[in-house]
Design a protein around this motif. Structure first.
Motif, mmCIF file in Angstrom:
data_model
loop_
_atom_site.group_PDB
_atom_site.id
_atom_site.type_symbol
_atom_site.label_atom_id
_atom_site.label_comp_id
_atom_site.label_asym_id
_atom_site.label_seq_id
_atom_site.Cartn_x
_atom_site.Cartn_y
_atom_site.Cartn_z
ATOM 1 N N UNK A 1 0.860 -0.897 -0.099
ATOM 2 C CA UNK A 1 -0.249 -0.441 0.399
ATOM 3 C C UNK A 1 1.379 1.061 -0.172
ATOM 4 N N UNK A 2 0.441 2.088 -0.616
ATOM 5 C CA UNK A 2 0.852 3.696 -0.462
ATOM 6 C C UNK A 2 1.565 4.149 0.751
ATOM 7 N N UNK A 3 0.537 3.467 2.117
ATOM 8 C CA UNK A 3 1.003 3.816 3.073
ATOM 9 C C UNK A 3 2.181 3.278 4.115
ATOM 10 N N UNK A 4 2.500 2.050 3.628
ATOM 11 C CA UNK A 4 3.530 1.173 3.711
ATOM 12 C C UNK A 4 3.370 -0.076 4.633
ATOM 13 N N UNK A 5 2.114 0.005 4.892
ATOM 14 C CA UNK A 5 0.972 -0.006 6.310
ATOM 15 C C UNK A 5 0.177 -1.755 6.164
ATOM 16 N N UNK A 6 -0.001 -2.048 4.817
ATOM 17 C CA UNK A 6 -0.099 -3.225 4.364
ATOM 18 C C UNK A 6 0.493 -3.889 3.324
ATOM 19 N N UNK A 7 0.852 -5.085 3.381
ATOM 20 C CA UNK A 7 1.441 -6.028 2.045
ATOM 21 C C UNK A 7 0.668 -7.058 2.295
ATOM 22 N N UNK A 8 0.931 -7.911 0.891
ATOM 23 C CA UNK A 8 0.211 -9.486 0.571
ATOM 24 C C UNK A 8 1.519 -9.239 0.097
ATOM 25 N N UNK A 9 1.550 -10.941 0.720
ATOM 26 C CA UNK A 9 3.177 -11.964 0.147
ATOM 27 C C UNK A 9 1.790 -12.656 -0.493
ATOM 28 N N UNK A 10 2.173 -13.503 -1.727
ATOM 29 C CA UNK A 10 1.579 -13.815 -2.522
ATOM 30 C C UNK A 10 2.423 -15.354 -2.937
ATOM 31 N N UNK A 11 2.081 -16.865 -2.231
ATOM 32 C CA UNK A 11 1.795 -18.147 -2.478
ATOM 33 C C UNK A 11 1.365 -17.972 -3.443
#
Length: 719
Positions: free
Chosen positions: A135-145
């Motif tokens: 996310x733009x604010x760096x607080x939410x990320x997604x790791x794709x398996x």
């Protein structure tokens, strides 16, 4: 004491049985060979029962797809050429109150990547990408398996990995796996808990109703014993079949419910008839079982065939989950039917008059006919238009809401709020936008990649377009992902997908988890008329063969259709309009799940025809014996009304217990099927159909000579 001893002591005539029909002869054979039949069933139960405990672990959690659809092809290509970045990939959402660029955040992400890499079912692992999965604010990320295995194995991978990944959460960091595979994993877990809770409630309630209906504890326990034998055997077979072809876990869920309801129906019909034969005092126990099998047994067999025929039409839907669900229920019906026609007669012969042991003080066990239902039948005979008109008006009124019925595939609302898939879904929407959980995947040749990106960027229904991704194996294909501007469950998404498929280059294929749902919903909608038509035609033909009378066979089919329409009208009011949502404890989606009309129609119609066969078989028996329209109508209710009432009460209790707990689909199942049985057993079979027999008179049983020459001879009277 052996069965042979029983027959000898009761003065069995060595010439007895010469007038028996095929089922009567089967009854005598199992009576004379009770030990062989018992041992055979014990072997079946022990061998198949050894596999039964594996049913929840081994059966498939996926399969909800339209085989051959464009979206399924996209998923297959993504697994094969893009490291598994497909709809079945596991998306691990990481959310923090502060940017994830600090040491704690980086550590959690590294650990997620490590654990995904360690699972052989995971394909390529893609860390968070700025501008795409960060996310733009760096607080939410997604790791794709990525998906490195079949959809079934990816659901199992989600089940295994989710608890360990969630355990990486800290006081300020939330780790919530989501995506289609996790959704089905969470749903199956919630569904299993709901089914077990419902079973815990339904069994004692069922036993209580049976004790009241039979008037004796021993007789009441027989249907449950029979059903248990059929269920254990069916569960074992499903596990064995799953080694060859994936079987949906829903197959066992529906099989449990349907086998319990039908097993009780069948056992009720046979036990009541056997007790009547025994109370008549004529002949031996073997004579009583032969008489029971030639009358009630024949009706049970024809009912079972009708149920199987109705459910077989679902196999026309090209979706693995639907076919395996239908097959699972059919397998359970076959085993329950086999147990009813072989094991139950052995038990009845062994018990003899002891079937009435532990009787209730007020029970009149010597009565086969019900004076209460005889009086009710006479009232219908005197005032057919009044009662028939009221029943018809009620069913029509309840069926009207069905005209506004809308369907869609289940939304995220079917999951409990604390489910990982729903938590991750909500976090992704909050950080990236409402359409982020339903990313579109477009695969096209490299030469068309630029045109694909331009069309996607220009479409008003697309919020953002990700950079094009070349295939990992240099196959000449490109994957372009796009975020729709609407929620994945929004009705607007279908219009967006249709527009893109029209405007994108012909070589481009559009898919994604949300699109797979749309394609399945379209497939179900297009299959529904065919399924309904096949069910109606086959149901009519079975009734025609059973009754040898085209008029009553046609009318019996049509009234079954009417009760089915009324049940779907109730479903529209409850699940689409939300009436009673608070009572049943669910959040209305504003539609009925798209899989419900096809599958529930088959199940409801099967149950409706089940009761139709029971009532009309009894009426046909009286017609053959007396030739009197009045006797056929009144005696059919007097002799079978109590059984239909008791069986209907049991079915309603069984089905409505499924509406009390768990996610939304089991609630739909419980309310729709419970309403259908309530209306069919108590309004159609005990009011409308007897009135039809009254009004049609002798025409109901008319059969042209040419038809009688073509059809096999089936009679219900026992000499």
């Amino acid at each position: 004491m052996t069965t042979t001893d029983n027959n000898t002591r009761s003065g069995a005539d060595p010439t007895a049985g010469r007038g028996d029909g095929p089922l009567g002869r089967l009854g005598r054979w199992v009576a004379a060979h009770g030990r062989i039949v018992t041992v055979a069933w014990l072997l079946v139960i022990v061998v198949l029962g050894a596999f039964a405990p594996m049913v929840e672990k081994n059966l498939s959690g996926a399969g909800w797809q339209a085989n051959g659809s464009e979206s399924v092809r996209v998923r297959e290509l993504a697994v094969e050429h893009f490291g598994g970045d497909a709809s079945s990939a596991i998306q691990v959402v990481v959310h923090s109150d502060t940017p994830l660029t600090d040491e704690t955040g980086r550590h959690v992400i590294r650990e997620i990547v490590h654990r995904l890499h360690a699972d052989s079912r995971i394909g390529e692992v893609i860390p968070p990408q700025p501008g795409a999965t960060l996310s733009a604010d760096g607080r939410t990320a997604i790791v794709i398996g990525g998906a490195g295995a079949s959809t079934d194995d990816m659901v199992r991978a989600a089940t295994d990995l989710t608890p360990d990944l969630q355990a990486l959460s800290t006081d300020r960091i939330t780790v919530a796996p989501t995506g289609a595979s996790v959704l089905w994993s969470d749903f199956n877990a919630a569904n299993l808990e709901a089914m077990l809770t419902s079973e815990m409630i339904s069994w004692p309630v069922t036993l209580l109703i049976l004790v009241i209906a039979f008037g004796a504890v021993v007789a009441a326990g027989l249907p449950l014993l029979l059903t248990l034998a059929g269920l254990v055997s069916a569960a074992g077979v499903l596990v064995l079949v799953n080694f060859v072809v994936p079987v949906s876990i829903w197959a066992m869920n529906f099989a449990m419910m349907f086998a319990l309801a039908l097993g009780i129906d069948y056992a009720l019909f046979l036990v009541v008839r056997f007790r009547a034969a025994m109370s008549s005092g004529s002949g031996s126990t073997a004579d009583a079982i032969a008489r029971t099998m030639d009358t009630a047994g024949k009706a049970v067999l024809l009912s079972g065939v009708t149920v199987l025929v109705s459910l077989s039409a679902v196999m026309l839907v090209p979706s693995p989950s639907f076919r395996s669900m239908a097959a699972g229920v059919m397998i359970s019906v076959v085993f329950v039917l086999a147990a009813t026609l072989t094991l139950l007669p052995v038990v009845l012969v062994g018990l003899g008059r002891r079937v009435d042991k532990l009787a209730l003080p007020w029970a009149r066990l010597d009565r086969h006919r019900s004076p209460a239902f005889e009086r009710w039948a006479e009232r219908l005979w005197r005032h057919p238009l009044r009662w028939g008109g009221a029943a018809l008006a009620l069913l029509t009124l309840l069926a009207v809401p069905m005209l506004s019925l809308t369907t869609a595939m289940p939304s995220i609302k079917v999951l409990p709020e604390d489910a990982s898939a729903r938590q991750g879904y909500d976090l992704v929407q909050e950080a990236f936008g409402p359409g982020a959980p339903g990313m579109l995947a477009v695969i096209a040749p490299d030469s068309d990649a630029r045109a694909v990106s331009m069309v996607l960027s220009a479409d008003p229904g697309v919020h953002a377009v990700m950079p094009a991704m070349p295939s990992t194996d240099h196959s000449g294909l490109t994957l372009v992902q796009a975020m729709p501007a609407v929620d994945p469950s929004s009705s607007e998404l279908a219009a967006i997908v249709d527009r893109l498929r029209d405007e994108l280059p012909e070589s481009a294929l559009v898919g994604g988890a949300a699109v797979e749902n749309l394609d399945l919903a379209d497939q179900l909608d297009s299959s529904l008329p065919l399924v309904i038509g096949v069910i109606l035609v086959l149901g009519f033909l079975v009734l025609l063969v059973a009754l040898q009378a085209p008029v009553i066979a046609l009318l019996g089919t049509l009234v079954s259709l009417l009760s089915t329409a009324a049940a779907f009208g109730v479903a529209t009011l409850v699940f689409q309009d939300g009436i009673g949502a608070a009572l049943f404890g669910f959040e209305s989606q504003g539609f009925l799940d798209a899989w419900a009309p096809v599958f529930f129609f088959a199940m409801i119609f099967a149950i409706a025809m089940d009761y139709t066969v029971f009532l009309l078989a009894s009426a046909k028996e009286q017609w053959e014996a007396t030739g009197s329209v009045r006797d056929a109508m009144i005696e059919s209710l007097a002799r079978s009304g109590r059984v239909i009432f008791a069986a209907g009460a049991v079915m309603v209790a069984v089905f409505f217990t499924f509406s009390l707990s768990g996610p939304l689909p089991p609630k739909e199942m419980g309310v729709v099927l419970g309403s259908a049985v309530l209306l069919d057993a108590f309004v159609v079979r005990l009011v409308l159909l007897p009135v039809i027999l009254r009004l049609t008179g002798r025409a109901a049983w008319w059969s042209p000579r040419g038809l009688r020459r073509v059809l096999p001879t089936i009679t219900f009277a026992h000499d």
